[in-house]
Design an enzyme around this catalytic site. Structure first.
Site, PDB file in Angstrom:
ATOM      1  N   ASP A 180     -13.358 -13.999  19.369  1.00 19.14           N
ATOM      2  CA  ASP A 180     -12.350 -13.718  20.383  1.00 19.14           C
ATOM      3  C   ASP A 180     -12.241 -15.036  21.148  1.00 19.14           C
ATOM      4  O   ASP A 180     -13.119 -15.355  21.960  1.00 19.14           O
ATOM      5  CB  ASP A 180     -12.823 -12.596  21.316  1.00 19.14           C
ATOM      6  CG  ASP A 180     -11.771 -12.272  22.359  1.00 19.14           C
ATOM      7  OD1 ASP A 180     -11.077 -13.208  22.800  1.00 19.14           O
ATOM      8  OD2 ASP A 180     -11.639 -11.101  22.739  1.00 19.14           O
ATOM      9  N   HIS A 181     -11.198 -15.793  20.857  1.00 30.62           N
ATOM     10  CA  HIS A 181     -11.216 -17.185  21.332  1.00 30.62           C
ATOM     11  C   HIS A 181     -11.202 -17.300  22.863  1.00 30.62           C
ATOM     12  O   HIS A 181     -11.604 -18.312  23.412  1.00 30.62           O
ATOM     13  CB  HIS A 181     -10.086 -18.012  20.688  1.00 30.62           C
ATOM     14  CG  HIS A 181      -8.746 -17.808  21.316  1.00 30.62           C
ATOM     15  ND1 HIS A 181      -7.942 -16.747  21.011  1.00 30.62           N
ATOM     16  CD2 HIS A 181      -8.075 -18.526  22.246  1.00 30.62           C
ATOM     17  CE1 HIS A 181      -6.830 -16.831  21.719  1.00 30.62           C
ATOM     18  NE2 HIS A 181      -6.882 -17.901  22.478  1.00 30.62           N
ATOM     19  N   HIS A 233      -8.950  -9.749  24.163  1.00 32.08           N
ATOM     20  CA  HIS A 233      -9.093 -10.719  25.254  1.00 32.08           C
ATOM     21  C   HIS A 233      -9.261 -10.057  26.637  1.00 32.08           C
ATOM     22  O   HIS A 233     -10.166 -10.390  27.390  1.00 32.08           O
ATOM     23  CB  HIS A 233      -7.889 -11.654  25.312  1.00 32.08           C
ATOM     24  CG  HIS A 233      -7.558 -12.301  24.002  1.00 32.08           C
ATOM     25  ND1 HIS A 233      -8.514 -12.706  23.107  1.00 32.08           N
ATOM     26  CD2 HIS A 233      -6.366 -12.637  23.434  1.00 32.08           C
ATOM     27  CE1 HIS A 233      -7.931 -13.254  22.045  1.00 32.08           C
ATOM     28  NE2 HIS A 233      -6.630 -13.218  22.218  1.00 32.08           N
TER      29      HIS A 233
HETATM   30  C1  BG6 Z   1      -3.803 -14.766  20.573  1.00 32.87           C
HETATM   31  C2  BG6 Z   1      -2.656 -13.802  20.476  1.00 32.87           C
HETATM   32  O1  BG6 Z   1      -5.012 -14.105  20.281  1.00 32.87           O
HETATM   33  O2  BG6 Z   1      -3.862 -15.305  21.873  1.00 32.87           O
HETATM   34  C3  BG6 Z   1      -1.361 -14.488  20.855  1.00 32.87           C
HETATM   35  O3  BG6 Z   1      -2.567 -13.305  19.149  1.00 32.87           O
HETATM   36  C4  BG6 Z   1      -1.462 -15.142  22.200  1.00 32.87           C
HETATM   37  O4  BG6 Z   1      -0.276 -13.564  20.838  1.00 32.87           O
HETATM   38  C5  BG6 Z   1      -2.712 -16.036  22.258  1.00 32.87           C
HETATM   39  O5  BG6 Z   1      -0.301 -15.905  22.441  1.00 32.87           O
HETATM   40  C6  BG6 Z   1      -2.937 -16.581  23.636  1.00 32.87           C
HETATM   41  O6  BG6 Z   1      -4.010 -17.474  23.577  1.00 32.87           O
HETATM   42  P1  BG6 Z   1      -4.004 -18.845  24.384  1.00 32.87           P
HETATM   43  O7  BG6 Z   1      -5.341 -19.419  24.182  1.00 32.87           O
HETATM   44  O8  BG6 Z   1      -2.894 -19.655  23.812  1.00 32.87           O
HETATM   45  O9  BG6 Z   1      -3.713 -18.436  25.783  1.00 32.87           O
END
Ligand code: BG6
Length: 487
Positions: A185-186, A248
């Site tokens: 989960d980044h 997230h």
């Molecule tokens: C991803 C979603 O996990 O996270 C995307 O699939 C979203 O829809 C993105 O735009 C947002 O991540 P970050 O790091 O760009 O804010």
């Protein structure tokens, strides 16, 4: 940041190396780890994809991605010349046995030339439909057997609902042991998100008031101005609830609501987080409308530019009822949080791009100042800005300068860019290094993923059965559907 402890000899095998994630995120992150001295000389990135490409063509494509997306900007010749030697590419059919036998050969070859065992990390940057096939074939080829050296990284979405997530967990856990599995989960790799733990548990000041006696409400918002870009096909089957909230936003909620961990062991942190998911109040399907609001964007304007409606986006069904905005009111049923609402909100094509958490404190128990001094009275709010602003602000009342006693709100602030001059690593740098160093703290365990799906299933089921009558219900560039901030 210069490293002190280099990784052990490693091969990272990327399935889906021709895709967007590899180009925008994974290789720029690995390149930065290389520049920061984290990687040993004995490392190889082996890209696999169906696209026919030679290794030099792959390297060129990767360099373009790094030039475009790396936090450090364009590559420098000397650095790139050193890095490119570590890249390899093979055209590969993920359904073919020889793909896996050639990985085996490659690992054996490296073990021989590096004279020792080699970490082998399988990174699945592929569409969800490939996961089961790849995992099963890795298993049959014996590539999951080395429990110490072999690891697998799985991107989200992890399943489509509780049932499919359970099935996927079963398939993967039959082949790899839990300690080998890294479900990404980044958001958890973002500096500002990691800092929530430091803020809460490395300071004595906040923990005593971090509960229902002092906190009135918590709001967690991830708003994006971006639409679905070129991911309409995927997003139309997911929606904001699955794409953002299941992972997230619920993870952010866990970090805010969890009990203090006894240690920073991966499983201790993950246990405390899963406790929160288990404590979330189960919403009855017939009551979903009281706790959840959905929206879909219409055409509109973003920063002076006209943008399409969601239903006009490529890959999206013309009559789609998929939500691009979701807002939930959740409750954590335990001693610390009983009756404190957690508002969790995420949407695409909103008026701003901003992710933040606000903790609103209760009003003072007795107002001793006369009403005329407190016209602008506001309760204390702690705001954690996650991105693009990266700061923590504490709003409190102060006397405004002047001969009269007049109160007004001011902020105490901590700003990353002011306090730290060194560049902030990208989430994927942190997470990839953690995989190489076998630290699973920031990764999702099987039970966490399932618990998160479990909480959302009544909403998913209700939204699936009840067709929304008013979609699209917010213009692009607006802060969600009208009334979505009121429950
Ligand atoms: C991803 C979603 O996990 O996270 C995307 O699939 C979203 O829809 C993105 O735009 C947002 O991540 P970050 O790091 O760009 O804010």
């Amino acid at each position: 940041m210069e490293s002190s402890k280099k990784t052990d000899p490693t091969i990272i095998i990327i399935f889906g190396a021709g895709g967007d994630l590899t180009w925008r995120k994974l290789l720029p992150a690995i390149y930065n780890l290389y520049l920061d001295g984290w990687l040993t000389e004995n490392f190889v990135v082996l890209g696999l994809d169906i696209k026919p490409m030679s290794t030099p063509q792959f390297a060129k494509h990767i360099q373009e991605g790094i030039d475009k997306f790396s936090r450090r900007g364009k590559t420098k010749k000397k650095d790139w010349d050193g890095f490119v030697k570590h890249l390899m590419y093979n055209k590969a059919d993920f359904n073919a046995d020889n793909t896996y036998s050639s990985i085996n050969k490659e690992i054996k070859k490296l073990e021989k030339s590096w004279k020792g065992s080699v970490n082998h990390i399988f990174y699945l940057a592929v569409a969800p439909s490939f996961i089961e096939t790849i995992v099963t074939r890795l298993g049959s080829a014996g590539l999951a057997d080395n429990k110490l050296m072999g690891r697998i990284v799985i991107e989200k979405p992890f399943g489509h609902d509780l049932e499919s997530a359970k099935h996927l967990n079963q398939v993967i856990c039959n082949i790899f042991s839990e300690s080998q599995i890294y479900r990404i989960d980044h958001f958890l790799g973002k500096e500002t998100v990691q800092n929530i733990l430091a803020f809460r548990f490395a300071n004595a000041l906040f923990e005593p008031i971090w509960n229902r006696n002092y906190i009135d409400r918590v709001q967690i918002t991830v708003a994006e101005q971006l639409g679905v870009e070129n991911r309409g096909g995927y997003f139309d089957h997911a929606g904001a609830l699955r794409d953002m909230i299941q992972n997230h936003l619920l993870q952010l909620l866990c970090l805010i609501a969890m009990e203090p961990p006894v240690s920073f062991e991966a499983d201790e942190i993950r246990n405390r987080k899963v406790d929160v998911l288990h404590a979330l109040k189960k919403i009855d399907q017939q009551d979903v409308h009281k706790y959840a609001i959905r929206g879909q964007y219409d055409k509109g304007w973003i920063e002076g530019k006209k943008v399409k409606a969601y239903r006009e986006e490529p890959g999206v069904n013309k009559d789609s009822n998929t939500e691009t905005f979701a807002s939930l009111k959740l409750f954590v049923n335990n001693w610390r949080w009983q009756d404190v609402p957690f508002y969790v909100r995420s949407g695409k094509r909103m008026n701003e791009t901003s992710s933040y958490i606000t903790i609103q404190f209760k009003p003072v128990p007795h107002q001793s100042f006369p009403p005329e001094t407190t016209g602008n009275w506001q309760s204390n709010i702690l705001t954690m800005n996650i991105q693009p602003a990266m700061n923590i602000l504490l709003r409190f009342q102060a006397k405004q300068p002047g001969l009269n006693m007049m109160l007004g709100p001011v902020n105490m602030s901590f700003d990353y860019n002011e306090s730290y001059k060194s560049g902030t690593p990208e989430a994927y740098e942190t997470l990839l290094l953690d995989v190489m160093q076998k630290d699973a703290t920031l990764f999702m365990r099987a039970d966490q993923v399932e618990a998160a799906w479990d909480v959302l299933m009544p909403i998913i089921n209700s939204w699936q059965t009840d067709t929304p009558v008013n979609f699209p219900n917010y213009a692009a560039g607006m802060p969600g559907p009208e009334g979505s901030d009121i429950f």
